[in-house]
Design a protein around this motif. Sequence first.
Motif, PDB file in Angstrom:
ATOM      1  N   VAL A 140       0.881  -1.163   0.000  1.00 36.21           N
ATOM      2  CA  VAL A 140       0.000   0.000   0.000  1.00 36.21           C
ATOM      3  C   VAL A 140       0.921   1.216   0.000  1.00 36.21           C
ATOM      4  CG1 VAL A 140      -1.770   1.301   1.247  1.00 36.21           C
ATOM      5  CG2 VAL A 140      -1.818  -1.211   1.236  1.00 36.21           C
ATOM      6  N   TRP A 141       0.819   2.014  -1.058  1.00 40.64           N
ATOM      7  CA  TRP A 141       1.632   3.220  -1.201  1.00 40.64           C
ATOM      8  C   TRP A 141       0.838   4.426  -0.726  1.00 40.64           C
ATOM      9  CZ3 TRP A 141       6.648   3.090  -2.910  1.00 40.64           C
ATOM     10  CH2 TRP A 141       7.081   1.928  -3.551  1.00 40.64           C
ATOM     11  N   ARG A 142       1.525   5.362  -0.087  1.00 44.42           N
ATOM     12  CA  ARG A 142       0.897   6.606   0.356  1.00 44.42           C
ATOM     13  C   ARG A 142       1.803   7.753  -0.086  1.00 44.42           C
ATOM     14  NH1 ARG A 142       0.260   6.103   6.149  1.00 44.42           N
ATOM     15  NH2 ARG A 142       2.281   7.048   6.402  1.00 44.42           N
ATOM     16  N   LYS A 143       1.183   8.801  -0.603  1.00 42.51           N
ATOM     17  CA  LYS A 143       1.943   9.962  -1.016  1.00 42.51           C
ATOM     18  C   LYS A 143       2.218  10.823   0.208  1.00 42.51           C
ATOM     19  CE  LYS A 143       2.229  12.020  -5.369  1.00 42.51           C
ATOM     20  NZ  LYS A 143       1.575  12.643  -6.503  1.00 42.51           N
ATOM     21  N   VAL A 144       3.500  11.057   0.476  1.00 37.02           N
ATOM     22  CA  VAL A 144       3.928  11.836   1.637  1.00 37.02           C
ATOM     23  C   VAL A 144       4.783  12.982   1.116  1.00 37.02           C
ATOM     24  CG1 VAL A 144       5.226  11.800   3.798  1.00 37.02           C
ATOM     25  CG2 VAL A 144       3.947   9.756   3.080  1.00 37.02           C
ATOM     26  N   ASP A 145       4.330  14.205   1.328  1.00 39.05           N
ATOM     27  CA  ASP A 145       5.048  15.389   0.850  1.00 39.05           C
ATOM     28  C   ASP A 145       5.394  15.261  -0.637  1.00 39.05           C
ATOM     29  OD1 ASP A 145       4.924  16.604   3.367  1.00 39.05           O
ATOM     30  OD2 ASP A 145       6.769  15.601   4.018  1.00 39.05           O
ATOM     31  N   GLY A 146       4.457  14.760  -1.410  1.00 43.26           N
ATOM     32  CA  GLY A 146       4.622  14.650  -2.859  1.00 43.26           C
ATOM     33  C   GLY A 146       5.426  13.454  -3.331  1.00 43.26           C
ATOM     34  N   ASP A 147       5.853  12.571  -2.413  1.00 46.27           N
ATOM     35  CA  ASP A 147       6.671  11.418  -2.772  1.00 46.27           C
ATOM     36  C   ASP A 147       5.950  10.139  -2.357  1.00 46.27           C
ATOM     37  OD1 ASP A 147       8.902   9.989  -3.662  1.00 46.27           O
ATOM     38  OD2 ASP A 147       9.987  10.225  -1.770  1.00 46.27           O
ATOM     39  N   TRP A 148       5.972   9.129  -3.209  1.00 44.63           N
ATOM     40  CA  TRP A 148       5.339   7.858  -2.891  1.00 44.63           C
ATOM     41  C   TRP A 148       6.195   7.082  -1.899  1.00 44.63           C
ATOM     42  CZ3 TRP A 148       0.478   6.938  -3.732  1.00 44.63           C
ATOM     43  CH2 TRP A 148      -0.169   7.570  -4.787  1.00 44.63           C
ATOM     44  N   LYS A 149       5.579   6.629  -0.803  1.00 45.17           N
ATOM     45  CA  LYS A 149       6.235   5.844   0.233  1.00 45.17           C
ATOM     46  C   LYS A 149       5.390   4.597   0.517  1.00 45.17           C
ATOM     47  CE  LYS A 149       9.549   8.815   1.295  1.00 45.17           C
ATOM     48  NZ  LYS A 149      10.975   8.452   1.184  1.00 45.17           N
ATOM     49  N   ALA A 150       6.056   3.496   0.821  1.00 39.16           N
ATOM     50  CA  ALA A 150       5.345   2.276   1.185  1.00 39.16           C
ATOM     51  C   ALA A 150       4.802   2.433   2.606  1.00 39.16           C
ATOM     52  CB  ALA A 150       6.278   1.073   1.107  1.00 39.16           C
ATOM     53  N   ALA A 151       3.505   2.303   2.747  1.00 32.26           N
ATOM     54  CA  ALA A 151       2.873   2.411   4.065  1.00 32.26           C
ATOM     55  C   ALA A 151       2.725   1.036   4.709  1.00 32.26           C
ATOM     56  CB  ALA A 151       1.508   3.082   3.944  1.00 32.26           C
ATOM     57  N   ALA A 152       2.460   0.034   3.886  1.00 32.62           N
ATOM     58  CA  ALA A 152       2.325  -1.343   4.365  1.00 32.62           C
ATOM     59  C   ALA A 152       2.812  -2.268   3.262  1.00 32.62           C
ATOM     60  CB  ALA A 152       0.879  -1.652   4.732  1.00 32.62           C
ATOM     61  N   ASP A 153       3.604  -3.249   3.633  1.00 35.49           N
ATOM     62  CA  ASP A 153       4.241  -4.161   2.682  1.00 35.49           C
ATOM     63  C   ASP A 153       4.175  -5.554   3.281  1.00 35.49           C
ATOM     64  OD1 ASP A 153       5.971  -5.509   0.944  1.00 35.49           O
ATOM     65  OD2 ASP A 153       7.750  -4.378   1.550  1.00 35.49           O
ATOM     66  N   ILE A 154       3.457  -6.459   2.606  1.00 37.10           N
ATOM     67  CA  ILE A 154       3.321  -7.826   3.122  1.00 37.10           C
ATOM     68  C   ILE A 154       3.682  -8.820   2.028  1.00 37.10           C
ATOM     69  CG2 ILE A 154       0.848  -7.968   2.602  1.00 37.10           C
ATOM     70  CD1 ILE A 154       0.637  -9.651   5.258  1.00 37.10           C
ATOM     71  N   ILE A 155       4.384  -9.861   2.446  1.00 36.72           N
ATOM     72  CA  ILE A 155       4.840 -10.905   1.543  1.00 36.72           C
ATOM     73  C   ILE A 155       4.240 -12.236   1.998  1.00 36.72           C
ATOM     74  CG2 ILE A 155       6.872 -12.129   0.668  1.00 36.72           C
ATOM     75  CD1 ILE A 155       8.519  -9.656   1.469  1.00 36.72           C
ATOM     76  N   ASN A 156       3.744 -13.035   1.049  1.00 33.49           N
ATOM     77  CA  ASN A 156       3.182 -14.346   1.367  1.00 33.49           C
ATOM     78  C   ASN A 156       3.736 -15.386   0.396  1.00 33.49           C
ATOM     79  OD1 ASN A 156       1.051 -14.024   3.496  1.00 33.49           O
ATOM     80  ND2 ASN A 156       0.414 -12.453   2.052  1.00 33.49           N
ATOM     81  N   SER A 157       4.294 -16.456   0.954  1.00 38.77           N
ATOM     82  CA  SER A 157       4.873 -17.530   0.149  1.00 38.77           C
ATOM     83  C   SER A 157       3.798 -18.394  -0.480  1.00 38.77           C
ATOM     84  CB  SER A 157       5.764 -18.396   1.047  1.00 38.77           C
ATOM     85  OG  SER A 157       6.271 -19.492   0.324  1.00 38.77           O
ATOM     86  N   ASP A 158       4.137 -18.942  -1.647  1.00 39.05           N
ATOM     87  CA  ASP A 158       3.265 -19.930  -2.281  1.00 39.05           C
ATOM     88  C   ASP A 158       3.581 -21.347  -1.783  1.00 39.05           C
ATOM     89  OD1 ASP A 158       1.984 -18.015  -3.810  1.00 39.05           O
ATOM     90  OD2 ASP A 158       3.225 -18.356  -5.589  1.00 39.05           O
TER      91      ASP A 158
END
Length: 164
Positions: A140-158
């Motif tokens: 989930v990306w969020r724009k912070v002061d005009g720059d895209w930052k990752a707000a939440a990052d989740i990884i799931n294995s197959d």
Amino acid sequence: MPLVAAALLISSCDTGKEAADGTSPEVAASADPAAEEAAIRVKIAQWLDLIKAKDAAAIAQMYAEDGAFMPPNAPIGKGRAAIEQNWAAMMGAPGFDLTFAPEQIIVASSGDMALDRGTYRLVVAPEGTEQIDTGKYVVVWRKVDGDWKAAADIINSDLPAGGG
């Protein structure tokens, strides 16, 4: 009575307010989703370069200050210091190699949030034996002061539970 209704309508349309990232609502409402998606794809390319360089500190800066990284089989990293530790630990594995690619990026009409869904391939070689993991991720990306930052990052294995 019409005068009261008009006054209420005008006061509810306060266009002088700024969004949290400093943009006015008019700017946010006129966001170009294609341009924002392209900007996120540039950030993803930078992120992949930082992974190749094994630069955990710079990767942590890709996240919002209150961001979260949720890797598999490890505690959640909340905030940049913890995110940096999680990435450093993961990249410190012998034979570490990670690639990922977005399959879908959806930018909110407001232009200040986006969803990035894709797949990854992780290789590690503990004790000299290469192990390959493939799976999916959501950022989930969020724009912070005009720059895209990752707000939440989740990884799931197959892979099935137990890795095998």
